[in-house]
Motif scaffolding. Structure first.
Motif, short mmCIF file in Angstrom:
data_model
loop_
_atom_site.label_atom_id
_atom_site.label_comp_id
_atom_site.label_asym_id
_atom_site.label_seq_id
_atom_site.Cartn_x
_atom_site.Cartn_y
_atom_site.Cartn_z
N CYS A 237 0.91 -1.37 -0.12
CA CYS A 237 0.07 -0.06 -0.17
C CYS A 237 0.91 1.34 -0.05
CB CYS A 237 -0.88 0.01 1.32
SG CYS A 237 -2.29 0.94 1.32
N SER A 238 1.89 1.08 0.99
CA SER A 238 2.62 2.38 0.78
C SER A 238 3.77 2.65 -0.29
CB SER A 238 3.77 2.20 2.18
OG SER A 238 4.78 3.31 2.19
N GLU A 239 4.03 1.51 -0.77
CA GLU A 239 5.02 1.48 -2.20
C GLU A 239 4.26 2.18 -3.21
OE1 GLU A 239 8.29 1.02 -2.73
OE2 GLU A 239 8.64 0.65 -0.62
N THR A 240 2.91 1.72 -3.54
CA THR A 240 2.00 2.05 -4.58
C THR A 240 1.03 3.30 -4.20
OG1 THR A 240 0.28 0.60 -3.87
CG2 THR A 240 1.88 -0.19 -5.29
N ASN A 241 1.41 4.06 -3.14
CA ASN A 241 0.65 5.06 -2.85
C ASN A 241 -0.97 4.87 -2.76
OD1 ASN A 241 2.79 7.05 -2.26
ND2 ASN A 241 3.03 7.14 -4.65
N SER A 242 -1.09 3.78 -2.21
CA SER A 242 -2.61 3.38 -2.16
C SER A 242 -3.10 3.94 -0.97
CB SER A 242 -2.91 1.68 -2.12
OG SER A 242 -2.43 1.21 -3.49
N LYS A 243 -4.67 3.76 -0.59
CA LYS A 243 -5.18 4.65 0.21
C LYS A 243 -5.33 3.55 1.51
CE LYS A 243 -7.97 7.68 1.89
NZ LYS A 243 -7.63 9.37 2.20
N MET A 244 -5.82 2.44 1.40
CA MET A 244 -6.34 1.38 2.39
C MET A 244 -5.96 -0.10 1.78
SD MET A 244 -10.39 1.44 2.53
CE MET A 244 -10.20 3.04 2.54
N VAL A 245 -5.99 -0.87 2.92
CA VAL A 245 -6.13 -2.31 2.72
C VAL A 245 -7.25 -2.91 3.25
CG1 VAL A 245 -4.71 -4.35 3.78
CG2 VAL A 245 -3.35 -2.52 3.02
N ILE A 246 -7.72 -3.92 2.59
CA ILE A 246 -8.81 -4.59 3.10
C ILE A 246 -8.39 -6.11 3.46
CG2 ILE A 246 -11.00 -5.62 2.25
CD1 ILE A 246 -11.67 -3.09 0.73
N ALA A 247 -8.57 -6.31 4.60
CA ALA A 247 -8.02 -7.72 5.22
C ALA A 247 -9.39 -8.55 5.51
CB ALA A 247 -7.14 -7.40 6.23
N ASP A 248 -9.24 -9.84 5.25
CA ASP A 248 -10.31 -10.58 5.97
C ASP A 248 -9.85 -11.79 6.54
OD1 ASP A 248 -9.54 -11.71 3.71
OD2 ASP A 248 -11.41 -12.55 3.06
N SER A 249 -10.63 -12.29 7.44
CA SER A 249 -10.15 -13.61 8.41
C SER A 249 -11.46 -14.54 8.75
CB SER A 249 -9.53 -13.19 9.62
OG SER A 249 -10.54 -12.42 10.52
N ILE A 250 -11.15 -15.66 9.01
CA ILE A 250 -12.24 -16.65 9.05
C ILE A 250 -11.70 -17.67 10.08
CG2 ILE A 250 -11.77 -18.24 7.04
CD1 ILE A 250 -14.80 -18.76 7.08
N ALA A 251 -12.47 -18.00 11.05
CA ALA A 251 -11.89 -18.69 12.34
C ALA A 251 -13.13 -19.74 12.54
CB ALA A 251 -11.34 -17.93 13.46
N ASP A 252 -12.86 -20.74 13.30
CA ASP A 252 -13.82 -21.77 13.88
C ASP A 252 -14.53 -21.02 15.13
OD1 ASP A 252 -13.38 -23.95 12.11
OD2 ASP A 252 -11.53 -24.38 12.94
N ALA A 253 -15.75 -21.18 15.30
CA ALA A 253 -16.33 -20.55 16.43
C ALA A 253 -17.57 -21.70 16.98
CB ALA A 253 -17.24 -19.19 16.02
N GLY A 254 -16.86 -22.65 17.50
CA GLY A 254 -17.53 -23.59 17.88
C GLY A 254 -17.96 -24.52 16.84
N ASN A 255 -19.14 -24.75 16.60
CA ASN A 255 -19.93 -25.61 15.46
C ASN A 255 -19.95 -24.57 14.40
OD1 ASN A 255 -19.55 -28.06 16.52
ND2 ASN A 255 -21.90 -27.53 17.53
N ARG A 256 -19.55 -23.44 14.24
CA ARG A 256 -19.79 -22.11 13.26
C ARG A 256 -18.52 -21.81 12.95
NH1 ARG A 256 -25.27 -19.12 14.96
NH2 ARG A 256 -26.65 -20.84 15.77
N TYR A 257 -18.61 -20.53 12.01
CA TYR A 257 -17.51 -19.90 11.48
C TYR A 257 -17.79 -18.48 12.16
CZ TYR A 257 -16.61 -24.18 8.71
OH TYR A 257 -16.29 -25.36 8.15
N HIS A 258 -16.53 -17.68 12.26
CA HIS A 258 -16.58 -16.32 12.41
C HIS A 258 -15.82 -15.71 11.23
CE1 HIS A 258 -17.41 -12.60 14.35
NE2 HIS A 258 -15.89 -12.19 14.25
#
Length: 774
Positions: A237-258
């Motif tokens: 982002c910094s090298e390309t003079n971009s504005k922001m980063v979009i990051a996602d995550s997924i984790a187990d949450a019991g029998n579900r996902y978060h």
């Protein structure tokens, strides 16, 4: 409903500070630990408290949270908000203690509520001096609390304002790879591609392209296989003079996902916006990713109209099958790495997993196109076109273009689609490139060059600069082409495409030193350069040398397509040179090979020019029947072959009539014979009809467009034919000059080439006429 008093409210094991939106558990080990609720979660809890155990409908929640707007997929937004509130309270939808769900009616807060700091009614008692003193003391405390609340709220509002998200059309956004904490590897590539696809469907966001991302990894001394974590994404982002980063995550949450998606400031890493949700089942992950990303897009300032229009549910636009997405992603990696043959089985496996995955049909078509399997390409593009309603609007426009460009060949429709596409997605480099290619085919070479220039300026890379050079050479804008070549050298760019364009430029400028240097460096390299060398030799009348190079190229090349192209062009050039015995031998070889449509039309023109009218007509009729709507076939290729047949049959007027409809497209640059061939055949017809002036105008077109006619025999032959037209007009002085220009180019041509022998004889006659008039 009534307005809650200010201060704190207790319900069950929790206490809510109405001034700050802070929630704390009075039964927790650390009762001072506070939870700051998100604005929407706080407002919904406040509604439940205001109702004191009465039902709150989903429509009321929608009206409270989004009073003046239509929220995209607001059902999912409400579900996510309720889930977030339950998480904060440690509550469960299956065994609720705080929030009860009443099917098809709404929600209700279950515990009773108390106001520990409210001014409640008390029994009348005697008012003493102590009572007055206590009341004044309480008022001072209350006033201080109100002041503190106002200050706290003001600070909070300032922080919201200071960190507000504002995106301009030129701001770029970097997508990080998913942080997969589930232990299930299928989430990796599947969700990476799905998130990018979701974010790319809106023109509001300007995503940094994968090519730029990988190039920046190289600048950071990181291999292209590096996982793009949020930290690395911020460096990109910094090298390309971009504005922001979009990051996602997924984790187990019991029998579900978060699932969580965050927008991060490039410099500070601060969270600018975030959305999250719990997912009950694996087959709902793709849908929830799309819905959550859509809410994030809203938080990033995307207008409601844009959200409503560009929000195809992700599981429809791609697939609900994570395995289908994963195999498709693996296939695309192989395709982009230059191995379409290995990509095809993975694409086909993706279709087995989800027969309606339109994007994978598009991938199969592109792979088959690269491999030269044009029937299979057309079938896959047709299937993708049939499934286009499952795509996002952006990719629907793209597949519409691909269908009309590659299947039906209706360039007018392809052009209109691209114009509309760029109105909606003005920064999309692929729409720009495709428009440039379409303008090439339509013969609008200068407009095509302008677009390629813009693309190369926006995304300077060896590929895009080579396209800009090629487009400017085709348009005979040689100064602009040289400028791009100089820029590529300054940037130390190098590729086969760039070397080919350097060769073309050097040939047009007669730069023999550069020509020799490129040919020597490629002597054992790519056969494509050797095939260009063959054309270079033939254009100067060196047919024996050209034949040797063709034989060498055939031995080096393992690509049957390249060998077929070498044969059909060699046949056509030998025909134009009058070497009919050699031409017919090569034509017979070509007739034994499996040729694609463009190669067949080139062979058809050679057959027509060498006098094999029946075979040429058969090919023209077959191709015309196979492609009844194709602009280039019907308006350029077939009329030119049929006109060449008429010319051989000594019917020049019929040839001229057949070529009238080609005028609009005669500057076209496409996959079959081009080189302004309709103008060349038209000029020959005018010559035979005795109209020297009209003939001269046609041949002058070839001379005025050296970039389009470079490397092909009709370039120098146009000067010879111009001399013949001028002689027919009675302008012998101009004719001698044109002959001299041709003979200068063919100064050391093979002595036995018939057209060369004829030219020398005619020039000698002109010189004698000149001597006699002196």
């Amino acid at each position: 409903m009534y307005t809650l008093p200010s201060g704190r409210v207790r319900f069950g094991a929790f206490e809510l500070d109405l001034s700050t939106g802070e929630l704390r558990s009075i039964e927790a080990a650390d009762p001072n630990r506070k939870i700051l609720l998100r604005e929407q979660v706080f407002q919904v809890l406040q509604m439940f408290l205001e109702r004191e155990g009465k039902i709150v409908t989903r429509e009321e929640i929608k009206s409270r949270l989004w009073p003046n707007d239509t929220v995209v997929d607001f059902d999912h937004s409400i579900n996510a908000t309720i889930k977030a509130l339950r998480r904060a309270l440690g509550d469960s939808a299956d065994a609720p203690r705080y929030i009860e769900t009443l099917a098809r009616r709404g929600y209700r807060l279950m515990p009773t509520i108390e106001y520990p700091e409210s001014a409640t009614e008390i029994a009348p008692r005697e008012v003493t001096a102590e009572t007055h003193l206590a009341r004044r003391r309480n008022l001072r405390v209350l006033a201080g609390g109100v002041l503190l609340a106002v200050v706290t709220f003001s600070v909070w509002r300032y922080e919201v304002y200071r960190h507000r998200v504002t995106l301009t059309p030129t701001d770029t956004v970097v997508i990080a790879d998913i942080d997969n904490r589930t232990g299930d590897p299928v989430f990796d590539d599947a969700l990476n591609n799905a998130l990018r696809y979701e974010m790319e469907q809106t023109p509001y966001l300007n995503l940094l392209g994968p090519d730029k991302t990988y190039a920046t990894l190289g600048q950071l001394k990181l291999p292209p296989t590096t996982k793009i974590t949020p930290d690395i994404a911020r460096q990109i982002c910094s090298e390309t003079n971009s504005k922001m980063v979009i990051a996602d995550s997924i984790a187990d949450a019991g029998n579900r996902y978060h699932l969580e998606i965050r927008a991060l400031d490039c410099r500070s890493g601060a969270t600018l916006a975030e959305e999250g949700t719990d997912i009950a089942a694996r087959n709902q992950v793709v849908h929830e990713l799309g819905a959550t990303a859509a809410r994030l897009r809203r938080n990033l300032g995307e207008p409601a109209e844009s959200l409503a229009r560009f929000n195809q549910p992700l599981e429809i636009a791609t697939s609900a099958s994570l395995e289908a997405l994963q195999t498709g992603a693996e296939g695309t990696k192989l395709f982009l790495a230059g191995n379409p043959q290995a990509a095809l089985p993975l694409y086909e496996r993706g279709i087995e997993l989800d027969p309606d995955l339109a994007l994978t049909y598009e991938g199969i078509a592109a792979a088959n196109q690269t491999l030269g399997h044009y029937d299979l390409m057309a079938a896959s593009y047709r299937r993708a076109y049939e499934l286009r309603d499952r795509m996002t609007e952006k990719d629907r426009l793209n597949v519409d273009f691909l269908y009309f460009n590659n299947v039906t060949g209706e360039l007018d429709k392809a052009y209109s689609i691209l114009v509309r596409s760029l109105e909606l997605f003005p920064r999309d480099v692929f729409f720009q490139n495709n428009l440039g290619e379409t303008l090439w085919k339509l013969g609008q070479l200068k407009r095509a060059a302008d677009l390629e220039d813009e693309t190369a300026r926006l995304k300077p890379s060896p590929l895009y600069i080579s396209w800009a050079v090629e487009a400017n050479i085709d348009a005979s804008r040689l100064n602009e082409a040289k400028s791009w070549l100089d820029q590529a050298e300054a940037l130390k760019f190098d590729s086969l495409e760039l070397r080919i364009q350097r060769f073309r430029f050097a040939f047009i400028k007669d730069d023999q030193g550069t020509i020799d240097r490129i040919l020597n460096s490629e002597a054992r390299g790519a056969s494509r350069v050797n095939l260009l060398h063959e054309r270079f030799e033939a254009q100067q009348g060196h047919f024996n040398s050209a034949d040797r190079i063709e034989l060498q190229a055939a031995k080096i090349s393992s690509d049957p397509m390249e060998i077929s192209w070498a044969l059909v062009f060699s046949a056509l050039q030998n025909t134009e040179a009058g070497r009919l015995v050699q031409a017919r031998r090569i034509e017979d070889q070509a007739l034994q090979r499996k040729l694609d449509r463009d190669q067949r039309m080139t062979l058809g023109l050679s057959l027509a020019r060498s006098g094999r009218a029946q075979e040429a007509t058969r090919i023209a009729d077959e191709v015309s029947k196979q492609a009844p709507l194709d602009t280039i076939v019907q308006k350029y290729l077939v009329p030119t072959v049929r006109a060449a047949v008429k010319l051989h049959q000594h019917d020049p007027h019929a040839a001229i009539e057949l070529l009238r409809e080609t005028v609009q497209y005669e500057l076209s640059f496409h996959e079959s014979f081009d080189f302004l061939y309709p103008a060349y055949i038209r000029g020959l017809a005018y010559l035979e009809a005795g109209d020297g002036q009209s003939a001269a105008g046609e041949f002058q077109k070839l001379i005025d467009n050296p970039g389009l006619c470079w490397g092909y025999i009709t370039g120098p032959l146009a000067r010879l034919q111009l001399g013949r037209a001028q002689r027919l007009m009675g302008d012998n002085a101009a004719a001698r000059k044109s002959y001299e220009e041709f003979l200068s180019i063919w100064k050391d041509a093979d002595a036995d080439v018939p057209v060369y022998q004829q030219a020398k004889a005619e020039y000698a006659q002109l010189k004698n006429i000149g001597n006699q008039t002196r």
